[in-house]
Design a protein around this motif. Structure first.
Motif, PDB file in Angstrom:
ATOM      1  N   PHE A   1      62.047 148.193  28.218  1.00 15.37           N
ATOM      2  CA  PHE A   1      62.303 147.667  29.556  1.00 15.37           C
ATOM      3  C   PHE A   1      63.514 148.335  30.201  1.00 15.37           C
ATOM      4  O   PHE A   1      63.512 148.614  31.408  1.00 15.37           O
ATOM      5  CB  PHE A   1      62.538 146.151  29.486  1.00 15.37           C
ATOM      6  N   ARG A   2      64.544 148.575  29.419  1.00 16.39           N
ATOM      7  CA  ARG A   2      65.751 149.172  29.988  1.00 16.39           C
ATOM      8  C   ARG A   2      65.501 150.575  30.525  1.00 16.39           C
ATOM      9  O   ARG A   2      66.124 150.989  31.504  1.00 16.39           O
ATOM     10  CB  ARG A   2      66.866 149.189  28.936  1.00 16.39           C
ATOM     11  N   LYS A   3      64.595 151.310  29.905  1.00 12.08           N
ATOM     12  CA  LYS A   3      64.267 152.634  30.422  1.00 12.08           C
ATOM     13  C   LYS A   3      63.665 152.540  31.820  1.00 12.08           C
ATOM     14  O   LYS A   3      63.966 153.340  32.710  1.00 12.08           O
ATOM     15  CB  LYS A   3      63.323 153.361  29.464  1.00 12.08           C
ATOM     16  N   VAL A   4      62.798 151.557  32.016  1.00 10.07           N
ATOM     17  CA  VAL A   4      62.226 151.362  33.347  1.00 10.07           C
ATOM     18  C   VAL A   4      63.306 150.887  34.313  1.00 10.07           C
ATOM     19  O   VAL A   4      63.366 151.322  35.470  1.00 10.07           O
ATOM     20  CB  VAL A   4      61.062 150.359  33.302  1.00 10.07           C
ATOM     21  N   ALA A   5      64.190 150.000  33.840  1.00 12.04           N
ATOM     22  CA  ALA A   5      65.237 149.461  34.701  1.00 12.04           C
ATOM     23  C   ALA A   5      66.155 150.561  35.222  1.00 12.04           C
ATOM     24  O   ALA A   5      66.488 150.607  36.407  1.00 12.04           O
ATOM     25  CB  ALA A   5      66.052 148.420  33.925  1.00 12.04           C
ATOM     26  N   VAL A   6      66.560 151.453  34.342  1.00  8.72           N
ATOM     27  CA  VAL A   6      67.439 152.563  34.744  1.00  8.72           C
ATOM     28  C   VAL A   6      66.743 153.439  35.783  1.00  8.72           C
ATOM     29  O   VAL A   6      67.347 153.849  36.783  1.00  8.72           O
ATOM     30  CB  VAL A   6      67.841 153.395  33.514  1.00  8.72           C
TER      31      VAL A   6
ATOM     32  N   PRO B   1      72.540 149.064  41.997  1.00  7.44           N
ATOM     33  CA  PRO B   1      72.974 148.761  40.626  1.00  7.44           C
ATOM     34  C   PRO B   1      71.819 148.127  39.867  1.00  7.44           C
ATOM     35  O   PRO B   1      70.989 147.420  40.451  1.00  7.44           O
ATOM     36  CB  PRO B   1      74.129 147.767  40.817  1.00  7.44           C
ATOM     37  N   ILE B   2      71.783 148.350  38.581  1.00  4.04           N
ATOM     38  CA  ILE B   2      70.659 147.872  37.765  1.00  4.04           C
ATOM     39  C   ILE B   2      70.493 146.362  37.852  1.00  4.04           C
ATOM     40  O   ILE B   2      69.385 145.841  37.788  1.00  4.04           O
ATOM     41  CB  ILE B   2      70.852 148.340  36.302  1.00  4.04           C
TER      42      ILE B   2
ATOM     43  N   GLU C   1      57.108 146.806  39.123  1.00  7.76           N
ATOM     44  CA  GLU C   1      56.093 146.832  38.048  1.00  7.76           C
ATOM     45  C   GLU C   1      56.598 146.132  36.811  1.00  7.76           C
ATOM     46  O   GLU C   1      55.937 145.272  36.250  1.00  7.76           O
ATOM     47  CB  GLU C   1      55.685 148.259  37.681  1.00  7.76           C
ATOM     48  N   VAL C   2      57.842 146.469  36.376  1.00  8.16           N
ATOM     49  CA  VAL C   2      58.288 145.953  35.092  1.00  8.16           C
ATOM     50  C   VAL C   2      58.403 144.437  35.091  1.00  8.16           C
ATOM     51  O   VAL C   2      58.278 143.801  34.065  1.00  8.16           O
ATOM     52  CB  VAL C   2      59.618 146.620  34.694  1.00  8.16           C
ATOM     53  N   GLY C   3      58.625 143.830  36.257  1.00 11.05           N
ATOM     54  CA  GLY C   3      58.736 142.381  36.309  1.00 11.05           C
ATOM     55  C   GLY C   3      57.406 141.679  36.321  1.00 11.05           C
ATOM     56  O   GLY C   3      57.346 140.464  36.215  1.00 11.05           O
ATOM     57  N   ALA C   4      56.334 142.402  36.485  1.00 15.62           N
ATOM     58  CA  ALA C   4      55.015 141.784  36.532  1.00 15.62           C
ATOM     59  C   ALA C   4      54.612 141.291  35.155  1.00 15.62           C
ATOM     60  O   ALA C   4      54.974 141.866  34.139  1.00 15.62           O
ATOM     61  CB  ALA C   4      53.995 142.786  37.065  1.00 15.62           C
TER      62      ALA C   4
ATOM     63  N   ALA D   1      59.437 156.419  39.772  1.00 13.17           N
ATOM     64  CA  ALA D   1      59.928 155.776  38.552  1.00 13.17           C
ATOM     65  C   ALA D   1      59.446 156.516  37.312  1.00 13.17           C
ATOM     66  O   ALA D   1      60.206 156.704  36.353  1.00 13.17           O
ATOM     67  CB  ALA D   1      59.490 154.316  38.497  1.00 13.17           C
ATOM     68  N   THR D   2      58.198 156.947  37.326  1.00 13.06           N
ATOM     69  CA  THR D   2      57.661 157.704  36.193  1.00 13.06           C
ATOM     70  C   THR D   2      58.421 159.009  36.001  1.00 13.06           C
ATOM     71  O   THR D   2      58.773 159.383  34.873  1.00 13.06           O
ATOM     72  CB  THR D   2      56.161 157.986  36.401  1.00 13.06           C
TER      73      THR D   2
END
Length: 400
Positions: A109-114, A123-124, A131-134, A181-182
């Motif tokens: 998850f942190r990789k997507v967040a960054v 800021p993060i 997407e990651v929150g879905a 993001a990708t």
């Protein structure tokens, strides 16, 4: 050495990863029971067989309850929900999942967040992920961590990733493929990819984060004795079989492995023990294969410590930044080394009834001369010791 190889010639997404790993684990009921440990509601996981251009594989569809409580298929789309990284980390930490499952899921998850923070220029802590929150991404990522722990590979590799081109519609409108993001995730982790003549997205941000976290190296399939293959089918039409293929096998090695890793070293003479301990924790959490301190004497006979870190080439920059941030050193040195590894595989051992009939995992190591030795996994011995009240050394002595 138990090895997983991800063939990403059809790209990679979260649900494709789940499908392929589920075929290797082969226990859907157990998997669904593990997911329930998240203690979240409003979703349904449908697991089915699906064919794509003549290839049969497992299709995982996480169906999300909409505001009117109707279940909607998420597929590979970018579903929007307002969650930030802190919300997701708290959700995972509060679950009853195993600690290493939690750690791996949060790392992904942190990789997507960054990446999302960089793309949106915030800021993060202020990023609400599209997407990651879905819900489907939470299931995809946590589910992947659960299945990886179950498979427990010693090594994970992947092919060069294939990505399509063109445009896709998402929460922020129409975007070019690959989506920002990708791109950020792949760039931050040094993951190689190439575009192919397929007019759609083949690598989702979730899929990119999963493979960027799991894979140690990228290239062709390593020499291995194949034990199984899993196919995770995607939902998009790409003109050929849209399936992530994951091999599992034992790497072929007779104690003459030529694997190359890197050594990072630095000498430190003015840091506290607390600072050194915390630095080591951060290095290991960030993916160092090993880290240790050696007492040394520097010029003017000052006692000091040499910090040594073993890592993959792609981790050098990230680990150096941790060292500079957390210690007082003003320089590091690094260099490649060859290493020789004995053949190994993970096996399970049944303990006697007085130990509650528990099973523990052991590394079975084979020398070039054919001798074998069993080394029990500490985490498993610790759990048995806690459940039975038996000394951990007594449990270790049962392994033979």
């Amino acid at each position: 050495m138990k090895t997983l190889f991800f063939d990403c010639s059809s790209g990679i997404s979260g649900n494709m990863t789940l499908g392929a790993l589920l075929e290797l684990v082969g226990d859907e009921i157990w998997f669904l029971e593990q997911i329930e440990k998240l203690s979240i509601w409003g979703y349904q996981i449908d697991i089915s067989k699906r064919e794509s251009h003549g290839i049969s594989g497992t299709f995982v569809d996480v169906r999300i309850a909409s505001e009117d409580d109707a279940l909607q298929s998420s597929g590979d789309c970018h579903v929007h929900m307002h969650r930030n990284l802190q919300d997701i980390e708290q959700l995972i930490r509060n679950s009853s999942l195993e600690l290493d499952v939690k750690d791996l899921a949060i790392e992904i998850f942190r990789k997507v967040a960054v990446a999302e923070a960089k793309v949106h220029g915030k800021p993060i802590e202020q990023v609400h992920f599209h997407e990651v929150g879905a819900m489907d991404s939470i299931i995809d990522i946590v589910g992947t961590a659960i299945l990886i722990r179950k498979l427990n590979p010693d090594r994970i590799c992947a092919s060069v990733l294939n990505e399509g081109h063109g445009f896709i519609d998402c929460q922020h409108g129409r975007m070019a493929v690959p989506v920002p993001a990708t791109v950020e995730i792949l760039a931050n982790a040094g993951v190689p990819f190439r575009q192919v003549d397929v007019e759609t997205e083949m690598i989702t941000p979730t899929g990119a984060a999963i493979i960027a976290t799991l894979a140690e190296e990228f290239g062709n399939v390593p020499a291995m004795k194949l034990k199984g293959v899993g196919y995770g089918v995607g939902s998009r039409e790409i003109g050929y079989a849209n399936a992530l293929k994951v091999y599992v096998g034992e790497s072929i090695s007779n104690g003459d492995s030529n694997d190359e890793i890197y050594v990072i070293e630095t000498n430190i003479d003015d840091a506290t023990g607390e600072e050194l301990g915390y630095t080591m924790e951060r290095l290991l959490e960030a993916g160092a294969k090993d880290a240790f301190y050696t007492p040394i004497f520097m010029k003017k006979n000052r006692p000091a410590y040499q910090l040594t870190v073993l890592c993959e080439q792609k981790k050098i920059q990230e680990l150096q930044e941790i060292i500079f941030c957390e210690t007082t050193t003003i320089g590091v040195r690094y260099y490649p080394v060859k290493r020789t590894e004995l053949m190994r595989e993970m096996v399970e051992m049944q303990l006697p009834e007085e130990y509650a009939g528990e099973r523990i995992r052991c590394k079975k190591v084979t020398t070039p001369g054919g001798e074998t030795f069993l080394y029990p996994e500490y985490e498993d011995m610790r759990e048995v010791a806690k459940k039975t009240g038996k000394p951990i050394k007594e449990i270790r002595n049962l392994v033979h």
